[in-house]
Design a protein around this motif. Sequence first.
Motif, short mmCIF file in Angstrom:
data_model
loop_
_atom_site.label_atom_id
_atom_site.label_comp_id
_atom_site.label_asym_id
_atom_site.label_seq_id
_atom_site.Cartn_x
_atom_site.Cartn_y
_atom_site.Cartn_z
N THR A 62 0.29 27.94 -4.37
CA THR A 62 -0.45 28.34 -3.19
C THR A 62 -0.94 27.05 -2.56
OG1 THR A 62 -1.07 30.49 -4.07
CG2 THR A 62 -2.47 29.59 -2.33
N VAL A 63 -0.63 26.88 -1.29
CA VAL A 63 -0.87 25.60 -0.62
C VAL A 63 -1.73 25.82 0.62
CG1 VAL A 63 0.24 23.56 0.37
CG2 VAL A 63 1.45 24.91 -1.35
N ILE A 64 -2.77 25.02 0.74
CA ILE A 64 -3.56 25.01 1.97
C ILE A 64 -3.06 23.83 2.79
CG2 ILE A 64 -5.85 24.81 3.00
CD1 ILE A 64 -6.97 25.99 0.36
N ILE A 65 -2.59 24.15 4.01
CA ILE A 65 -2.09 23.10 4.89
C ILE A 65 -2.91 23.09 6.18
CG2 ILE A 65 0.27 23.02 3.98
CD1 ILE A 65 1.14 24.90 6.23
N SER B 261 2.83 16.42 -2.49
CA SER B 261 1.52 16.36 -3.14
C SER B 261 0.41 16.50 -2.11
CB SER B 261 1.36 15.03 -3.87
OG SER B 261 2.37 14.85 -4.81
N VAL B 262 -0.83 16.63 -2.60
CA VAL B 262 -2.00 16.67 -1.73
C VAL B 262 -2.04 15.38 -0.91
CG1 VAL B 262 -4.54 16.67 -1.70
CG2 VAL B 262 -3.31 18.21 -3.24
N GLU B 263 -2.38 15.51 0.35
CA GLU B 263 -2.46 14.45 1.36
C GLU B 263 -1.11 14.03 1.92
OE1 GLU B 263 -4.94 11.20 0.02
OE2 GLU B 263 -6.71 12.48 -0.07
N ASP B 264 0.00 14.57 1.39
CA ASP B 264 1.31 14.29 1.99
C ASP B 264 1.37 15.00 3.33
OD1 ASP B 264 2.14 12.78 -0.14
OD2 ASP B 264 3.59 14.26 -0.91
N LYS C 269 8.10 28.47 16.59
CA LYS C 269 7.24 28.10 17.72
C LYS C 269 7.35 26.62 18.06
CE LYS C 269 3.84 31.69 16.76
NZ LYS C 269 2.45 31.97 16.41
N GLY C 270 8.31 25.93 17.44
CA GLY C 270 8.49 24.50 17.71
C GLY C 270 8.15 23.66 16.49
N ALA C 271 8.33 22.35 16.62
CA ALA C 271 8.06 21.44 15.51
C ALA C 271 6.56 21.28 15.31
CB ALA C 271 8.70 20.08 15.78
N HIS C 272 6.16 21.24 14.04
CA HIS C 272 4.75 21.08 13.69
C HIS C 272 4.63 20.04 12.58
CE1 HIS C 272 2.75 24.39 15.85
NE2 HIS C 272 3.89 25.04 15.70
N GLU C 273 3.50 19.37 12.59
CA GLU C 273 3.18 18.45 11.50
C GLU C 273 1.98 19.01 10.75
OE1 GLU C 273 2.98 14.27 12.41
OE2 GLU C 273 4.43 14.52 14.04
N PHE C 274 2.09 19.00 9.45
CA PHE C 274 1.03 19.52 8.59
C PHE C 274 0.66 18.49 7.54
CE2 PHE C 274 3.50 23.29 9.89
CZ PHE C 274 2.50 24.10 10.38
N GLU C 275 -0.58 18.57 7.08
CA GLU C 275 -1.02 17.78 5.94
C GLU C 275 -1.38 18.76 4.83
OE1 GLU C 275 -4.47 14.66 4.43
OE2 GLU C 275 -4.41 15.23 6.54
N ILE D 191 -3.40 22.23 -3.45
CA ILE D 191 -2.33 22.96 -4.14
C ILE D 191 -2.94 23.61 -5.38
CG2 ILE D 191 -0.07 22.82 -5.27
CD1 ILE D 191 0.26 20.06 -3.85
N ILE D 192 -2.77 24.92 -5.50
CA ILE D 192 -3.27 25.64 -6.67
C ILE D 192 -2.22 26.67 -7.08
CG2 ILE D 192 -5.72 25.33 -6.16
CD1 ILE D 192 -5.72 28.24 -5.10
N TYR D 193 -2.46 27.30 -8.22
CA TYR D 193 -1.63 28.42 -8.64
C TYR D 193 -2.50 29.67 -8.66
CZ TYR D 193 0.60 31.89 -11.50
OH TYR D 193 1.11 33.08 -11.95
N GLN D 194 -2.00 30.73 -8.02
CA GLN D 194 -2.61 32.05 -8.09
C GLN D 194 -1.51 33.04 -8.44
OE1 GLN D 194 -4.50 31.83 -3.98
NE2 GLN D 194 -5.95 33.09 -5.09
#
Length: 173
Positions: A90-93, A133-136, A144-150, A154-157
Amino acid sequence: MQREPMTQEGFDALSKEFSHLNTVLKPHVNKEKQIAAEHGDRSENAEYHAAKEKLRHIDKRLKYLSSLLDAAQIINPEELDHSKVCFGSTVIIEDMDDGTQQTISIFGTLESEPEHGIITHKSPLAQALLGKSVEDEIRVKLPKGAHEFEIIKIIYQPIMELKKVPFKSFEIH
């Protein structure tokens, strides 16, 4: 045969549906068909033809489920290292354009529920995230088009905690 990753819960749900169709629903519809056949002329017997059609749908679903079960590659995400994004993470971006955050979980194709944030490992977003990894930061082309995310976290649920609606069985009405 291409293997399809899924959790044990997903495999169990498919097995349960297969068993229910094969041992409960199919015999019930067979009995409906037999009773309808006893009413006489089958050429104009709507109940008989409806039961035959139900059986065709059930057999088709049984064949499909059988192929899914045969192709299943059961993965226990709890045993994986979630320091990097992997199956079951499970990832928070955070969207780098507007700062909004979203939580997504990556599971198998059959377990995905995009409306609840559970996406398939084959999706473009999941493909871009896997192994990171985190911060990547990632750049991904979405509808909806190209997006950049950070990657923020990262966790497991367990998937059953994520699903809003439990797995459902196929039903014929």
